[in-house]
Design an enzyme around this catalytic site. Structure first.
Site, PDB file in Angstrom:
ATOM      1  N   SER A 188      16.080  35.314  -3.293  1.00  0.00           N
ATOM      2  CA  SER A 188      17.378  35.804  -2.793  1.00  0.00           C
ATOM      3  C   SER A 188      17.277  37.291  -2.560  1.00  0.00           C
ATOM      4  CB  SER A 188      18.472  35.557  -3.834  1.00  0.00           C
ATOM      5  OG  SER A 188      19.670  36.187  -3.436  1.00  0.00           O
ATOM      6  N   TYR A 234      21.331  36.558 -12.671  1.00  0.00           N
ATOM      7  CA  TYR A 234      20.935  35.965 -11.392  1.00  0.00           C
ATOM      8  C   TYR A 234      19.920  36.855 -10.660  1.00  0.00           C
ATOM      9  CZ  TYR A 234      21.326  33.716  -6.802  1.00  0.00           C
ATOM     10  OH  TYR A 234      21.047  33.068  -5.618  1.00  0.00           O
TER      11      TYR A 234
HETATM   12  N1  LIG Z   1      23.951  30.345  -0.424  1.00  0.00           N
HETATM   13  C1  LIG Z   1      23.472  31.598  -0.476  1.00  0.00           C
HETATM   14  O1  LIG Z   1      24.066  32.541   0.074  1.00  0.00           O
HETATM   15  C2  LIG Z   1      22.159  31.863  -1.166  1.00  0.00           C
HETATM   16  C3  LIG Z   1      21.598  33.142  -1.025  1.00  0.00           C
HETATM   17  C4  LIG Z   1      20.388  33.405  -1.637  1.00  0.00           C
HETATM   18  C5  LIG Z   1      19.746  32.423  -2.367  1.00  0.00           C
HETATM   19  N2  LIG Z   1      20.334  31.199  -2.499  1.00  0.00           N
HETATM   20  C6  LIG Z   1      19.612  30.189  -3.275  1.00  0.00           C
HETATM   21  O2  LIG Z   1      19.512  29.003  -2.508  1.00  0.00           O
HETATM   22  C7  LIG Z   1      19.358  27.898  -3.383  1.00  0.00           C
HETATM   23  C8  LIG Z   1      20.332  26.807  -2.977  1.00  0.00           C
HETATM   24  O3  LIG Z   1      21.650  27.240  -3.266  1.00  0.00           O
HETATM   25  P1  LIG Z   1      22.916  26.832  -2.400  1.00  0.00           P
HETATM   26  O4  LIG Z   1      23.480  28.073  -1.861  1.00  0.00           O
HETATM   27  O5  LIG Z   1      22.597  25.727  -1.480  1.00  0.00           O
HETATM   28  O6  LIG Z   1      23.916  26.374  -3.577  1.00  0.00           O
HETATM   29  P2  LIG Z   1      24.497  24.936  -3.946  1.00  0.00           P
HETATM   30  O7  LIG Z   1      25.166  24.325  -2.787  1.00  0.00           O
HETATM   31  O8  LIG Z   1      25.308  25.176  -5.184  1.00  0.00           O
HETATM   32  O9  LIG Z   1      23.203  24.069  -4.301  1.00  0.00           O
HETATM   33  C9  LIG Z   1      22.480  24.246  -5.486  1.00  0.00           C
HETATM   34  C10 LIG Z   1      21.575  23.049  -5.665  1.00  0.00           C
HETATM   35  O10 LIG Z   1      20.798  23.253  -6.851  1.00  0.00           O
HETATM   36  C11 LIG Z   1      20.771  22.057  -7.568  1.00  0.00           C
HETATM   37  N3  LIG Z   1      20.548  22.294  -8.984  1.00  0.00           N
HETATM   38  C12 LIG Z   1      21.202  23.147  -9.814  1.00  0.00           C
HETATM   39  N4  LIG Z   1      20.747  23.016 -11.065  1.00  0.00           N
HETATM   40  C13 LIG Z   1      19.764  22.063 -11.023  1.00  0.00           C
HETATM   41  C14 LIG Z   1      18.931  21.467 -11.991  1.00  0.00           C
HETATM   42  N5  LIG Z   1      18.972  21.817 -13.297  1.00  0.00           N
HETATM   43  N6  LIG Z   1      18.052  20.521 -11.599  1.00  0.00           N
HETATM   44  C15 LIG Z   1      17.985  20.145 -10.297  1.00  0.00           C
HETATM   45  N7  LIG Z   1      18.752  20.672  -9.335  1.00  0.00           N
HETATM   46  C16 LIG Z   1      19.643  21.615  -9.699  1.00  0.00           C
HETATM   47  C17 LIG Z   1      22.112  21.386  -7.304  1.00  0.00           C
HETATM   48  O11 LIG Z   1      21.973  19.971  -7.441  1.00  0.00           O
HETATM   49  P3  LIG Z   1      22.600  19.071  -8.607  1.00  0.00           P
HETATM   50  O12 LIG Z   1      23.793  19.784  -9.161  1.00  0.00           O
HETATM   51  O13 LIG Z   1      22.934  17.766  -7.923  1.00  0.00           O
HETATM   52  O14 LIG Z   1      21.482  18.915  -9.591  1.00  0.00           O
HETATM   53  C18 LIG Z   1      22.335  21.741  -5.842  1.00  0.00           C
HETATM   54  O15 LIG Z   1      21.762  20.778  -4.994  1.00  0.00           O
HETATM   55  C19 LIG Z   1      19.574  28.431  -4.794  1.00  0.00           C
HETATM   56  O16 LIG Z   1      18.330  28.688  -5.413  1.00  0.00           O
HETATM   57  C20 LIG Z   1      20.307  29.738  -4.558  1.00  0.00           C
HETATM   58  O17 LIG Z   1      20.151  30.652  -5.622  1.00  0.00           O
HETATM   59  C21 LIG Z   1      21.519  30.893  -1.918  1.00  0.00           C
END
Ligand SMILES: NC(=O)c1ccc[n+]([C@@H]2O[C@H](COP(=O)([O-])OP(=O)(O)OC[C@H]3O[C@@H](n4cnc5c(N)ncnc54)[C@H](OP(=O)(O)O)[C@@H]3O)[C@@H](O)[C@H]2O)c1
Length: 256
Positions: free
Chosen positions: A147, A160
């Site tokens: 990120s 984070y």
């Molecule tokens: N959206 C942004 O702006 C952004 C920016 C920078 C980085 N990111 C990164 O992108 C990635 C995806 O995030 P997102 O934005 O798509 O958020 P999201 O919609 O909340 O998705 C997070 C995903 O992580 C999974 N997860 C969480 N804990 C887990 C565990 N213990 N075991 C397996 N799966 C787990 C959740 O699945 P379950 O709950 O079904 O297990 C969910 O599918 C993350 O690493 C986040 O930090 C996002």
């Protein structure tokens, strides 16, 4: 030239495929021809996505995985081999979450949850899935979702930001160790993309102020991560390892 982005015949694992960016990545990889393994804890969402991908002519397997639990990762590897005949050639380490508070007010359990999921979880999945490539003597590509927060700092985000900085730096270390086996390891550092992790914040007054500080004055569209993902996943990125692609509308360099 576009053939080099093709993933026909490849197997791709996406952790955190039940929502947000992971769900998007799974669709993109399937569209590029990969058989996809969809991993997370919420199986009903994964089953629905697998059905969606198969309805479009792709192949998908939903597997239950908690990235903080090594036994569930091993079971997912075994299910992948049983269904598709080998380990995943492409590994997308995307699962992640956030807990926010000034560090003096943060509960120890919340700190541990962020680190266990975003940093140790990446390491556990990498150890099992990249390890399986080494054992099988297969080349591959692993992409860790870091990120822009791992490159900067933010109020209430100490856990984070640290977890993502560690994820990015671990990517470089994994890259040098895996190079001899033909497994490339890179990271993508997204800026802000609306998903369940941040939708409340991005739609708040504070989120609106943040949007105005991004040089491009907007959040990213999920589709804007597809090209960087395919570049790293495919032969198009064959000389790239240990790199981080920042996809953030210039946020990292927003002016003082
Ligand atoms: N959206 C942004 O702006 C952004 C920016 C920078 C980085 N990111 C990164 O992108 C990635 C995806 O995030 P997102 O934005 O798509 O958020 P999201 O919609 O909340 O998705 C997070 C995903 O992580 C999974 N997860 C969480 N804990 C887990 C565990 N213990 N075991 C397996 N799966 C787990 C959740 O699945 P379950 O709950 O079904 O297990 C969910 O599918 C993350 O690493 C986040 O930090 C996002």
């Amino acid at each position: 030239m576009t053939d080099r982005f093709d993933l026909k015949g490849k197997i791709a694992l996406v952790t955190g495929a039940s929502s947000g960016l992971g769900k998007h990545f799974a669709g993109v990889l399937a569209q590029a021809g990969a058989k996809v393994v969809l991993a997370a804890r919420r199986m009903e969402r994964l089953e629905a996505l697998a059905a969606e991908i198969e309805a479009k002519g792709g192949e998908a397997l939903a597997v239950s995985m908690d990235v903080t639990k090594a036994d569930t990762i091993q079971a997912a590897l075994e299910a992948t081999i049983a269904r598709f005949g080998g380990p995943a050639d492409v590994i997308i380490n995307n699962s992640g979450l956030s807990r926010e508070a000034f560090f003096t007010n943060m509960e120890e359990d919340d700190y541990d949850l962020v680190m266990d999921t975003n940093t140790k979880g990446v390491w556990l999945v990498a150890r099992t899935f990249a390890g399986a490539l080494v054992t099988a003597g297969k080349p591959g590509s692993m992409i860790n979702i870091a990120s822009v927060a791992g490159k900067r700092v933010g109020y209430t985000m100490s856990a984070y930001c640290a977890s993502k900085a560690a994820c990015e730096h671990m990517t470089r270390n994994m890259a040098i160790e895996m190079a001899r086996y033909g497994v490339r390891v890179n990271a993508i550092a997204p800026g802000y993309f609306e998903t369940e992790i941040n939708d409340t914040f991005l739609n708040s007054d504070e989120g609106e102020k943040m949007r105005k500080r991004i040089p491009m004055r907007r959040f990213g569209e999920h589709e804007e991560l597809s090209g960087p993902m395919l570049l790293l996943a495919s032969e198009a990125g064959s000389f790239m390892t240990g790199a981080t692609l920042v996809v953030d509308g210039g946020h990292m360099w927003s002016a003082l």
